[in-house]
Design an enzyme around this catalytic site. Structure first.
Site, PDB file in Angstrom:
ATOM      1  N   GLU A   1      -3.376   7.571   1.761  1.00  0.00           N
ATOM      2  CA  GLU A   1      -3.492   6.190   2.250  1.00  0.00           C
ATOM      3  C   GLU A   1      -4.554   5.994   3.330  1.00  0.00           C
ATOM      4  OE1 GLU A   1      -2.313   3.845   0.586  1.00  0.00           O
ATOM      5  OE2 GLU A   1      -0.778   4.845  -0.611  1.00  0.00           O
TER       6      GLU A   1
ATOM      7  N   HIS B   1      -8.358  -1.890  -2.201  1.00  0.00           N
ATOM      8  CA  HIS B   1      -7.508  -0.774  -1.791  1.00  0.00           C
ATOM      9  C   HIS B   1      -7.015   0.021  -3.007  1.00  0.00           C
ATOM     10  CE1 HIS B   1      -4.467   1.269   0.792  1.00  0.00           C
ATOM     11  NE2 HIS B   1      -3.774   1.259  -0.338  1.00  0.00           N
ATOM     12  N   GLU B   2      -6.420  -0.679  -3.949  1.00  0.00           N
ATOM     13  CA  GLU B   2      -5.872   0.037  -5.115  1.00  0.00           C
ATOM     14  C   GLU B   2      -6.982   0.701  -5.928  1.00  0.00           C
ATOM     15  OE1 GLU B   2      -2.915   0.447  -4.672  1.00  0.00           O
ATOM     16  OE2 GLU B   2      -2.452  -1.289  -3.408  1.00  0.00           O
TER      17      GLU B   2
ATOM     18  N   HIS C   1      -8.040   3.994  -4.444  1.00  0.00           N
ATOM     19  CA  HIS C   1      -7.134   5.100  -4.789  1.00  0.00           C
ATOM     20  C   HIS C   1      -7.594   5.844  -6.040  1.00  0.00           C
ATOM     21  CE1 HIS C   1      -3.801   5.142  -2.005  1.00  0.00           C
ATOM     22  NE2 HIS C   1      -3.489   3.869  -2.187  1.00  0.00           N
TER      23      HIS C   1
ATOM     24  N   TYR D   1      -1.562   4.817   6.991  1.00  0.00           N
ATOM     25  CA  TYR D   1      -2.637   3.915   6.583  1.00  0.00           C
ATOM     26  C   TYR D   1      -3.664   3.719   7.697  1.00  0.00           C
ATOM     27  CZ  TYR D   1       0.207   2.395   2.578  1.00  0.00           C
ATOM     28  OH  TYR D   1       0.931   2.354   1.417  1.00  0.00           O
TER      29      TYR D   1
ATOM     30  N   GLU E   1      -1.415   1.829  -7.361  1.00  0.00           N
ATOM     31  CA  GLU E   1      -2.654   2.320  -7.969  1.00  0.00           C
ATOM     32  C   GLU E   1      -2.453   3.086  -9.261  1.00  0.00           C
ATOM     33  OE1 GLU E   1      -1.128   3.306  -5.182  1.00  0.00           O
ATOM     34  OE2 GLU E   1      -1.450   5.421  -4.734  1.00  0.00           O
TER      35      GLU E   1
ATOM     36  N   ASP F   1      10.092   7.768   1.456  1.00  0.00           N
ATOM     37  CA  ASP F   1       9.884   6.370   1.816  1.00  0.00           C
ATOM     38  C   ASP F   1       9.789   6.180   3.331  1.00  0.00           C
ATOM     39  OD1 ASP F   1       9.691   4.425  -0.207  1.00  0.00           O
ATOM     40  OD2 ASP F   1      11.282   3.269   0.772  1.00  0.00           O
TER      41      ASP F   1
HETATM   42  N1  BES Z   1       0.451   3.504  -3.111  1.00  0.00           N
HETATM   43  C1  BES Z   1       0.743   2.406  -2.275  1.00  0.00           C
HETATM   44  C2  BES Z   1       2.128   1.870  -2.457  1.00  0.00           C
HETATM   45  C3  BES Z   1       3.241   2.873  -2.240  1.00  0.00           C
HETATM   46  C4  BES Z   1       3.162   3.862  -1.280  1.00  0.00           C
HETATM   47  C5  BES Z   1       4.366   2.798  -3.018  1.00  0.00           C
HETATM   48  C6  BES Z   1       4.192   4.779  -1.124  1.00  0.00           C
HETATM   49  C7  BES Z   1       5.407   3.712  -2.861  1.00  0.00           C
HETATM   50  C8  BES Z   1       5.317   4.711  -1.916  1.00  0.00           C
HETATM   51  C9  BES Z   1      -0.264   1.272  -2.465  1.00  0.00           C
HETATM   52  O1  BES Z   1      -1.564   1.717  -2.673  1.00  0.00           O
HETATM   53  C10 BES Z   1      -0.319   0.467  -1.203  1.00  0.00           C
HETATM   54  O2  BES Z   1      -0.674   1.020  -0.211  1.00  0.00           O
HETATM   55  N2  BES Z   1       0.030  -0.812  -1.261  1.00  0.00           N
HETATM   56  C11 BES Z   1      -0.007  -1.710  -0.126  1.00  0.00           C
HETATM   57  C12 BES Z   1      -1.244  -2.543  -0.132  1.00  0.00           C
HETATM   58  C13 BES Z   1      -2.375  -2.071   0.683  1.00  0.00           C
HETATM   59  C14 BES Z   1      -3.480  -3.119   0.695  1.00  0.00           C
HETATM   60  C15 BES Z   1      -2.057  -1.637   2.073  1.00  0.00           C
HETATM   61  C16 BES Z   1       1.154  -2.667  -0.250  1.00  0.00           C
HETATM   62  O3  BES Z   1       1.878  -2.597  -1.235  1.00  0.00           O
HETATM   63  O4  BES Z   1       1.343  -3.500   0.627  1.00  0.00           O
HETATM   64 ZN    ZN Z   2      -2.373   2.596  -0.918  1.00  0.00          ZN
END
Ligand code: BES
Ligand code: ZN
Length: 615
Positions: A332, A309-310, A313, A399, A285, A391
């Site tokens: 999330e 989703h993005e 954010h 989520y 995002e 991480d």
């Molecule tokens: N912000 C996240 C990605 C992220 C989280 C990167 C923590 C690094 C550390 C992004 O918004 C996200 O949640 N992406 C998901 C997609 C979503 C539809 C669940 C993904 O990448 O799968």
């Molecule tokens: Zn996200």
């Protein structure tokens, strides 16, 4: 005499009381993933001037940091990792600095001598070719095959591998940047972007709204732009642009729906850049410019929830930001809830119900896994990631458990009251940070009666393990329809060709694939012959199908899976596949061979995870 002492004592107490009341707003919680002394001195603006060197695979130049002082501290401590620091100035005069001991996850603190009135610190530096945030692609690794490509991924704590900064989400600053690159390439950032290549290869950016460091983003490549509406558009490599615009034709209506739900969009434009398939996430995002995987360009618009989703954010996360990574669910969980509300508005309730029911399936699988591994504390919404890589907190718990918690609150107070509350919440805390404890207090004082709070069991949801038993049970008539096919096929009463699959969409198929039991390779072949799963162009379906291919040792699926593992670097797909492959020695050997080819195409986020799986 005694009275005078008493009086003096009282005055002193009152004085101290006032002193504490006086502006303690600036104090942020301890951030265990940052070395920065942001409660002494804090960056309020960052100004970048970098040259992109594709030959050496480095960024080189300087960053100016403008400071706010809260104490008389004479040192500024920044986060860095694998950076080469050449020179540091304080208000234009060279000053001393030192790099601390290197930690494999957190990097090195950079301590800079300042005075209590230093306004700007300038750091001349270069990144290292193995900066974890950055992926440098050769021309062969792009669609066009002619030009190299670069993209960054800063969340959670990788911004420090390409910019020395106070790398914790609690610190917000505005920024501007000058990026110099090859004139055949376009540079884009999480800031104001142009739509044309610059003939001198110099790009200027400004971000006037304050953001956290994990939202700093840069991509450089042979990119072109097309508009998708009033304040939205898509960037992609030329060969991908038309397909992307077709796929993402609902973007503008998503923005409009989101604004109707929770108030004005604060970032002016909303664009998406569709990156090469090695992008390690589905989406990121980055403000004003979401970074997206091309695996959502499915050809049937079935995976656009990721854009909702993005986009969501832009409120939950980018406006109201988790104060530390322990509060990650505030980013999330809210975003998944908000995403579903956008999807419901645009595609209708039955569509949203499918997504929600699939989400519950994923959550239950994740909870079971974490429980089996004895990681019960990681099933709490509020995490304890101190000393660990943030991480580790990136699971479906933040989520999906987060979303189901908010859905529970919604069901208790009713949608109208909840929407009024959320709108006010985003308004009140915009451009600020929030932590779990303060959110719970805010929820109790601004929304819930004590009876409602008791009914929800907030404590169990936020600070307890697993899924509380008052969670809503998602219902979907569409997916119920699939249950018959699943039952018939599982009990060997229906052959693949005898199931009624009329009107099945991607989500029906995902539910179907996830419900299969008692498979063997004959049944796999039957399914494959009728539905051609091995050849599917849908990345989500492919991933679920390949999981079965591994478990049933269905070898006709392996060549396509091999191609998928080499082409796609999205960690969400790679992790479950390599994990299953690593269970059987024969499959593990096969996986190692594939990985020996695939690894050089993966971003560090992905290969660091897969290295651990294949050890
Ligand atoms: N912000 C996240 C990605 C992220 C989280 C990167 C923590 C690094 C550390 C992004 O918004 C996200 O949640 N992406 C998901 C997609 C979503 C539809 C669940 C993904 O990448 O799968
Ligand atoms: Zn996200």
């Amino acid at each position: 005499m005694k009275k005078i002492y008493m009086l003096a004592f009282l005055v002193l107490i009152i004085f101290w009381g006032c002193k504490e009341d006086k502006n303690t707003d600036y104090i942020l919680s301890k951030d265990h993933h940052s070395y920065a002394n942001f409660n002494d001195v804090r960056v309020n603006h960052l100004s970048l001037d970098l040259t992109v060197d594709f030959n050496q695979q480095i960024l080189k130049g300087k960053v100016d940091l403008t400071l706010d002082h809260f104490t008389d501290a004479t040192v500024l401590i920044l986060d860095t990792r694998k950076l080469v620091i050449n020179k540091v100035l304080a208000d234009g005069k060279e000053t001393s600095f030192s790099l601390g001991e290197e930690h494999t996850i957190f990097g090195q603190p950079l301590s800079i001598t300042i005075s209590k009135s230093t306004q700007v610190v300038s750091i001349y530096y270069a990144t290292s070719p193995d900066a974890d945030a950055l992926q440098w692609l050769t021309p062969e690794q792009t669609l066009g095959k002619k030009h190299p490509f670069l993209f960054s991924q800063s969340q959670a704590i990788l911004a420090r591998t390409w910019i020395p900064c106070q790398d914790g989400p609690g610190v917000k600053f505005t920024y501007d940047a000058t990026i110099k690159t090859d004139p055949h390439l376009m540079a884009l950032m999480s800031a104001t972007n142009g739509t044309q290549k610059q003939s001198d290869g110099i790009y200027k950016f400004t971000m006037k709204q304050p953001i956290s460091s994990y939202l700093l983003a840069l991509t450089v490549g042979d990119l072109s732009f097309a508009s998708t509406g009033r304040n939205s558009g898509v960037y992609a490599e030329p060969a991908m642009l038309e397909k992307s615009v077709w796929e993402l034709n609902t973007m503008q209506s998503m923005i409009d729906s989101a604004e109707q739900l929770y108030g004005p969009y604060a970032w002016e434009r909303y664009d998406v850049v569709v990156l090469p398939p090695s992008f390690p996430f589905g989406g990121m995002e980055n403000p004003r410019l979401t970074f997206a995987t091309p695996t959502i360009i499915a050809g049937d618009r079935s995976l656009v929830a990721l854009i909702a989703h993005e986009l969501a954010h832009s409120w939950s996360g980018n406006l109201v930001t988790n104060e530390t990574w322990n509060d990650f669910w505030l980013n999330e969980g809210f975003t998944v809830y908000f995403e579903q509300r956008i999807m419901e508005k645009i595609f209708g309730k039955p569509y949203e119900e499918m997504l929600t029911k699939l989400g519950m399936g994923e959550l239950k699988a994740t909870l079971q896994e974490l429980e089996e591994e004895g990681k019960l504390a990681d099933t709490h919404l509020y995490l304890d990631l101190d000393g660990r890589d943030p991480d580790d907190g990136l699971t479906d718990v933040a989520y999906e458990k987060g979303r189901f918690f908010l859905q529970k609150v919604e069901s208790v107070v009713g949608r109208n009251r909840f929407d009024v509350f959320l709108k006010k919440y985003f308004e009140e805390f915009r451009f600020k940070t929030m932590n779990t404890e303060r959110f719970v207090t805010y929820l109790k004082t601004h929304l819930l009666t004590s009876k409602e709070a008791a009914d929800i069991h907030i404590q169990a949801w936020v600070y307890g393990p697993g899924l509380p038993d008052n969670a809503l049970i998602p219902y979907s008539q569409e997916l119920d329809r699939v249950e018959e096919a699943i039952a018939g096929f599982n009990n060997n009463q229906l052959a693949a060709s005898e199931m009624n699959t009329t009107g099945y969409t991607t989500h029906h198929w995902l539910y179907f694939l996830r419900g299969l039991k008692n498979l063997d390779s004959t049944k796999m072949a039957d399914l494959d012959e009728v539905y051609h799963f091995t050849e599917t162009g849908n990345s989500e379906v492919a991933c679920d199908w390949y999981k079965h291919c591994i478990e049933q040792n269905y070898t006709p699926g392996f060549p396509a899976m091999r191609e998928f593992l080499i082409r796609v670097g999205r960690r969400k797909f790679l992790t479950p596949l390599y994990t299953r492959l690593a269970k059987e020695p024969v499959h593990k050997a096969w996986a190692k061979e594939v990985y020996s080819v695939a690894k050089k195409g993966y971003h560090s986020v992905s290969y660091n995870t897969i290295d651990q799986i294949l050890n």
